[in-house]
Design an enzyme around this catalytic site. Structure first.
Site, PDB file in Angstrom:
ATOM      1  N   THR A 555      15.476 -26.355  -0.444  1.00 21.34           N
ATOM      2  CA  THR A 555      14.817 -27.331   0.415  1.00 21.34           C
ATOM      3  C   THR A 555      13.342 -26.988   0.575  1.00 21.34           C
ATOM      4  O   THR A 555      12.855 -25.981   0.049  1.00 21.34           O
ATOM      5  CB  THR A 555      15.466 -27.361   1.811  1.00 21.34           C
ATOM      6  N   GLU A 606      10.394 -16.729  -7.153  1.00 19.54           N
ATOM      7  CA  GLU A 606       9.571 -17.001  -8.331  1.00 19.54           C
ATOM      8  C   GLU A 606       9.136 -18.463  -8.382  1.00 19.54           C
ATOM      9  O   GLU A 606       8.004 -18.777  -8.767  1.00 19.54           O
ATOM     10  CB  GLU A 606      10.338 -16.647  -9.607  1.00 19.54           C
ATOM     11  N   GLU A 667       6.992 -33.247  -3.662  1.00 20.64           N
ATOM     12  CA  GLU A 667       7.921 -33.043  -2.571  1.00 20.64           C
ATOM     13  C   GLU A 667       8.369 -34.417  -2.054  1.00 20.64           C
ATOM     14  O   GLU A 667       7.727 -35.431  -2.338  1.00 20.64           O
ATOM     15  CB  GLU A 667       7.245 -32.269  -1.431  1.00 20.64           C
ATOM     16  N   LYS A 682       0.467 -21.764  -2.404  1.00 20.02           N
ATOM     17  CA  LYS A 682       0.729 -21.033  -3.652  1.00 20.02           C
ATOM     18  C   LYS A 682      -0.326 -19.950  -3.896  1.00 20.02           C
ATOM     19  O   LYS A 682       0.020 -18.811  -4.246  1.00 20.02           O
ATOM     20  CB  LYS A 682       0.771 -22.010  -4.834  1.00 20.02           C
TER      21      LYS A 682
END
Length: 815
Positions: A555, A606, A667, A682
């Protein structure tokens, strides 16, 4: 002569007795047979329960007595022809009349002595053997019923059986010399003491009866028939992968049976050891199967460890204090007190500092032991030289057993490492100098997990079972389940990994199946399951307490990421594509890393950066190998890259975004991607993996969307505003095109600072000509100062994100 013994489970019904008769007849084709029989299944428990009820003046014992009488009479009617029933029915009635009288005595006196217990508990074997003896006579077999209580002499001291072998062997030899028959039917368990008072050989004593007879007659072997295929590597009811052992030694059998393996009653070995008489454990319902042979040597067993077993009904007693240190005779006093109270010590461990002694005793003897010890050391306790004895319950003993363990180094290390990796705490350890047994005390709730963990470690073909609990079964989650289903056999065959999905959840429903969820029909089953609840989901995963448990989060929910700490703190690994946890406050990010280390769990993410690309793994390897990061430049949004690769000013910008959303490149809320927040998270994660302690607000972000669209509350409103801003998007594109450049949303980390924003990239730049949803990362390091280390490839999409999660799961499996 063949010596056979049949347990209660083999005699639970007339149909089973008929099956037993066929096995006996097969043996009669080869030689004469002595066959020892237990009570019908469950009868001995009923006999003792009725005694306890009668002692408490509870008249319900009469109903149980009536039920048992009816059961035995029905067995007679089922097994024996009508013309031959009267004599045996009379005997059965007589036995139950005696029982009724004895129970009435207990009821009236409100007292149940040990002597009465022994008398009552022996009726089951007498009844079963009388009925079975008559059945064999009806089959025209030359049979003789033997009253073993007249032949076996023993005394019982606090549930410990001491057989007078001199008298017993003499009685048995004389009996079998004088009496002739093809088949001797013997009730197990029953005996008498030197004064002729009825006694018993202890629960499981029918095995002992067969062994005593075998020892007296000095036969080659004794066959014990039960309801399983011999002795197993572990309890098959708790360890599904357990298998039967072909050969074990007397000593190994003694250890396994002492530590809870219920197939064999421990004293059974006593009369057989010196005479080297083999024991064959056989399955009544599959008599052709080899079963287990117990003999002097176990050299045929090629494994270092022979079996794993456990004892449940124990408690720990701890005594400690400075008054114990260097005091000669303290241990003598301690164990002498227990001896005087007839309390058996199951396990002992003492610190070399002599500051404490820890023992394990039967659970029902713990309070008695504490009272005796506290009273004996009252003076020392009063002067606070030692503390009062502490009792610790809810514990069990697990044990590795094997003759060959002493010849192999590192077994203890493997055992404790395997347990530690699964968050199984060890309270006490004991290992004898023979090194045939390594015992550890653990929490009772961890027994099943421990047994399965150790069985996997020592017995199974190098393979590992991974137990997955997955939340989020939308685009990414459904693709992951498809991949797991498709690769199931490959993982088992090539990587020796058995991956099971035991829990699934979306925002509405959650589903559990302890045997593994059917990945063919998971959608239908999930829809029919219970309402989703994050607390209940976690509680269920914790309750199952399975080794190698992995919580998988597919999620983008902050509520779900808040639960990671709970899973990690219970040694449940976490695999996630949800960036929120790793981009949260640095303190929380660091706490998750610490929890994973402290509790031996894996925390893998990852897919937080670059979906299935090995970006984080590459960075971690660079840092771990001693390289230092100078600069990172990256296009990290597959969704933004897809959008700007496909937007050329002809089709409206909002239409391109809609396509990206439908294709799964964004998303569910596309603002997360287009706002640059996702890219900022990120580069923040990469900065933290590089060793920097940055927060999300430290990442500079240049917006290309209007504030009004960024603040829109619904996707519908967001797309309406994108339509209104179309002229601004066209202008950005045309400016870049006029400069012979492309638009790329770039993330950069340099000099400890991070920033993200839309940039024009020239044709010669490594970022140019990125196709589709590709990501690219340039690592400039001390080793790669001019020509960066480049990781490039598809960085978005449900399929590749699912494959990245899959890879993290496999990485845990390979640990």
């Amino acid at each position: 002569m063949h010596i056979l013994k049949f347990g209660g489970s083999s005699l639970a019904s007339p149909e089973r007795i008929k099956l037993v008769a066929k096995t006996v007849q097969d043996h009669l084709k080869k030689d004469k047979v002595v066959s020892v029989f237990s009570a019908f299944g469950g009868v001995t428990n009923d006999l003792l329960l009725m005694a306890e009820l009668a002692e408490k003046e509870d008249v319900s014992y009469k109903e149980i007595l009536e039920k048992n009488e009816k059961r035995h009479i029905e067995a007679v009617k089922d097994l024996i022809p009508v013309t031959s029933q009267s004599a045996i029915l009379s005997k059965v009635k007589n036995q139950f009349n005696r029982l009724e009288t004895l129970y009435e005595g207990v009821f009236l006196l409100n007292e149940l002595s040990d002597k009465t217990k022994h008398v009552l508990s022996g009726f089951g074997e007498t009844l079963s053997s009388l009925i079975i003896s008559e059945y064999f006579k009806s089959l025209k077999i030359d049979s003789l019923w033997v009253d073993s209580s007249e032949l076996i002499v023993c005394k019982n001291v606090n549930e410990k059986v001491q057989v007078n072998y001199e008298k017993t062997n003499s009685n048995l030899l004389e009996y079998f010399k004088k009496n002739k028959a093809d088949l001797f039917i013997v009730p197990g368990f029953v005996a008498k003491n030197d004064q002729g008072v009825p006694s018993t050989l202890g629960r499981g004593g029918s095995d002992f009866t067969a062994a005593i007879i075998a020892g007296a007659l000095e036969v080659d072997k004794v066959l014990i028939y039960t309801d399983v295929n011999g002795m197993f590597t572990a309890n098959p009811n708790l360890v599904p992968q357990a298998y039967s052992l072909k050969h074990i030694s007397y000593e190994e059998a003694m250890e396994l049976s002492h530590f809870g393996a219920k197939v064999l009653y421990p004293p059974t070995l006593q009369p057989l050891l010196d005479k080297n008489i083999e024991i064959h454990i056989k399955n009544t319902f599959a008599p052709e199967d080899p079963g287990t042979v117990i003999s002097k040597s176990s050299k045929k067993n090629f494994r270092w460890v022979t079996g794993i077993t456990h004892i449940d009904a124990i408690k720990l007693l701890n005594i400690e204090g400075s008054g114990m240190v260097g005091i000669p005779g303290f241990s003598k006093r301690f164990f002498e007190i227990l001896f005087q109270e007839h309390i058996n010590v199951v396990l002992i461990t003492q610190a070399s500092s002599e500051h404490s002694i820890c023992i394990a005793v039967k659970a029902d003897e713990a309070e008695k032991a504490k009272e005796a010890l506290d009273e004996a050391f009252e003076v020392e306790i009063g002067y606070k030289k030692i503390k009062p004895v502490e009792i610790e319950d809810n514990v069990s003993i697990i044990a590795l057993v094997g003759d060959r363990m002493k010849s192999h180094h590192g077994l203890s290390g493997k055992m404790f490492s395997a347990l530690g990796n699964n968050n199984i705490n060890i309270r006490a350890i004991a290992q004898g100098s023979s090194e045939r047994n390594i015992s550890a005390v653990i929490a009772k709730k961890d027994v099943v997990k421990a047994l399965n963990t150790l069985h996997e470690q020592f017995f199974e073909v190098p393979s590992k079972e991974l137990n997955l609990f997955i939340t989020g079964v939308g685009n990414v989650g459904s693709k992951l389940l498809d991949q797991l289903k498709k690769q199931e056999q490959y993982l088992l065959d090539k990587l020796r990994l058995k991956v099971r999905v035991l829990g699934l959840s979306n925002s509405r429903k959650m589903l559990f199946d302890e045997d593994g969820i059917d990945l063919q029909n998971w959608k239908e089953n999930l829809e029919k399951s219970e309402k989703a609840d994050k607390q209940k989901f976690f509680d269920k995963v914790k309750e199952l307490n399975l080794r190698n448990s992995i919580f998988v989060d597919n999620t983008a929910s902050p509520e779900i990421s808040d639960w990671y700490k709970n899973y990690l703190a219970n040694s449940i690994s976490v695999v996630t594509c949800n960036k929120i946890a790793c981009a949260d406050a640095f303190e929380n990010y660091q706490n998750l890393q610490n929890l994973a280390r402290e509790y031996g769990a894996s925390f893998l993410y990852e897919t937080n950066v670059g979906a299935g690309l090995p970006i984080i793994d590459t960075l971690q390897n660079l840092v771990a190998s001693g390289d230092r990061i100078k600069k990172i430049q990256a296009v990290l949004s597959g969704s933004l890259n897809f959008v700007f690769n496909n937007y050329n000013g002809t089709e409206p910008f909002y239409k391109v975004v809609e396509t990206a959303m439908k294709e799964g490149f964004t998303e569910p809320d596309p603002k997360i991607d287009l706002s640059g927040v996702d890219v900022a998270r990120k580069i923040l994660i990469l900065s933290r993996e590089s060793g920097l302690q940055l927060e999300l607000e430290d990442i500079e972000r240049e917006d290309f969307l209007s504030q009004e669209s960024l603040n829109s509350e619904t996707n519908e409103k967001f797309f309406e505003l994108l339509k209104e801003d179309e002229k601004d998007f066209k202008k950005m594109y045309q400016n870049a095109a006029s400069n012979n450049a492309e638009l790329k949303y770039v993330a950069q980390l340099e000099d400890g600072k991070g920033k993200v924003g839309l940039q024009e990239v020239g044709a010669q730049h490594p970022f140019a000509n990125l196709s589709g949803s590709d990501n690219i990362v340039l690592f400039f390091t001390e080793r790669y100062p001019e020509q960066p280390l480049i990781v490039k490839g598809a960085g978005a999409g449900a399929e590749v994100t699912a494959s990245g999660i899959f890879a993290d799961i496999i990485r845990i499996g390979k640990k």
